[in-house]
Scaffold this active site. Structure first.
Site, PDB file in Angstrom:
ATOM      1  N   LYS A   2      36.630  56.829  50.541  1.00 38.18           N
ATOM      2  CA  LYS A   2      36.427  56.085  51.792  1.00 38.18           C
ATOM      3  C   LYS A   2      37.726  56.052  52.583  1.00 38.18           C
ATOM      4  O   LYS A   2      38.793  55.776  52.033  1.00 38.18           O
ATOM      5  CB  LYS A   2      35.931  54.667  51.481  1.00 38.18           C
ATOM      6  CG  LYS A   2      35.566  53.885  52.722  1.00 38.18           C
ATOM      7  CD  LYS A   2      34.763  52.641  52.382  1.00 38.18           C
ATOM      8  CE  LYS A   2      34.541  51.737  53.592  1.00 38.18           C
ATOM      9  NZ  LYS A   2      33.782  52.374  54.667  1.00 38.18           N
ATOM     10  N   HIS A  57      34.491  50.178  46.993  1.00 32.15           N
ATOM     11  CA  HIS A  57      33.899  51.424  47.497  1.00 32.15           C
ATOM     12  C   HIS A  57      34.493  52.620  46.753  1.00 32.15           C
ATOM     13  O   HIS A  57      35.580  52.513  46.174  1.00 32.15           O
ATOM     14  CB  HIS A  57      34.174  51.602  48.998  1.00 32.15           C
ATOM     15  CG  HIS A  57      33.232  50.840  49.872  1.00 32.15           C
ATOM     16  ND1 HIS A  57      33.464  49.534  50.257  1.00 32.15           N
ATOM     17  CD2 HIS A  57      32.049  51.195  50.458  1.00 32.15           C
ATOM     18  CE1 HIS A  57      32.468  49.122  51.031  1.00 32.15           C
ATOM     19  NE2 HIS A  57      31.593  50.112  51.165  1.00 32.15           N
TER      20      HIS A  57
END
Ligand SMILES: NC(=O)c1ccc[n+]([C@@H]2O[C@H](COP(=O)([O-])OP(=O)(O)OC[C@H]3O[C@@H](n4cnc5c(N)ncnc54)[C@H](OP(=O)(O)O)[C@@H]3O)[C@@H](O)[C@H]2O)c1
Length: 250
Positions: free
Chosen positions: A142, A138
């Site tokens: 995040k 990700h």
């Protein structure tokens, strides 16, 4: 529908765009850190919302659900990283008689991928020469690690592969035992979300992978959940909603 968006970050913005495309009206936006506080919005506007959609942050979730429950409004939760508080959330929802739909991943493709992982796990259960592991990538902003989707994929594998008993996200400086499912996380650049499972034998490797290209897929799923929330009571997952919709269409 008149919608309220809680958490006006990358996902909140994507939801607003897709909501308008689908003919909805975003009448309330709540994001205290950007200056949109629940307490600053007229109660008549908060009450006029048909459903709220929360893509904020894990630490904010319980308080947000309490506010929405006090308004007697239904809510779709995309925020991840709060699942240890599920029992508390269920109590709030049931005390106030509202409905909450949540998912670690609202993308249709990922929900198809969950079914593929489940099927692959059942098959590989019969072939002990294959070890299984996974990884996710990700963007570097995040806030939770591992991703909620990584946890969900790990659950599906453990439910279906007898020789894997528990997921290990942070093994530390040691070997992985054969009963452990190693699932690692990478945070880098701008990845929207990539999840891969690896099934490896002495002769070959099978890899299954899902990559999100943008946030629109998550936004569409969250809006489908909001559009269907009125027919339910209590706490439900998005997978249950999809099963219902598919049954109605079959
Ligand atoms: N289920 C799914 O399909 C899915 C898909 C993508 C993302 N997610 C999850 O959705 C959440 C948001 O993701 P994102 O990429 O949009 O993150 P983001 O860009 O950081 O957006 C989160 C927003 O919520 C704001 N916020 C902080 N505290 C809040 C509060 N008390 N009430 C309301 N808003 C608050 C943040 O403000 P600040 O930036 O000022 O802190 C930020 O604007 C994360 O938990 C992520 O893992 C889920």
């Amino acid at each position: 529908m008149r919608l309220g968006i809680i958490g006006y970050g990358q996902m909140g913005n994507a939801i607003e765009k897709v909501a308008i495309e689908r003919g909805h009206n975003v009448s309330v936006i709540v994001d205290p850190k950007k200056g949109y506080l629940f307490d600053d919005i007229p109660i008549s506007a908060l009450r006029a919302v048909d459903a709220y959609i929360d893509f904020s942050e894990p630490d904010a979730l319980v308080e947000n659900i309490k506010r929405v429950a006090d308004l007697g409004k239904n809510v779709v939760v995309g925020t991840t990283g709060w699942y240890e508080k599920l029992d508390m959330i269920k109590e709030i929802v049931s005390n106030k008689g509202i409905t909450l739909i949540y998912s670690q991943n609202f993308s249709m493709g990922m929900n198809i991928f969950f079914n593929i992982v489940q099927f692959a796990s059942r098959v590989i259960n019969h072939f002990p020469e294959y070890d299984i592991s996974g990884f996710e990538i990700h963007h570097n902003k995040k806030k939770d690690i591992p991703s909620g989707t990584a946890k969900k994929i790990s659950e599906l594998i453990i439910e279906n592969v007898d020789r894997k008993k528990k997921p290990v996200f942070y093994p530390g400086n040691r070997k992985i035992s054969s009963e452990e499912l190693h699932f690692s996380s990478i945070r880098c650049g701008n990845f929207v979300g990539e999840h891969t499972i690896i099934m490896d034998s002495p002769s070959d490797t099978i890899k299954l992978s899902h990559s999100a290209k943008n946030r629109k897929g998550f936004a569409i799923g969250a809006l489908i959940a909001a559009e269907n929330i009125g027919n339910l009571e209590g706490v439900h997952t998005f997978s249950e909603i999809l099963k219902r919709i598919l049954k109605e269409e079959l």
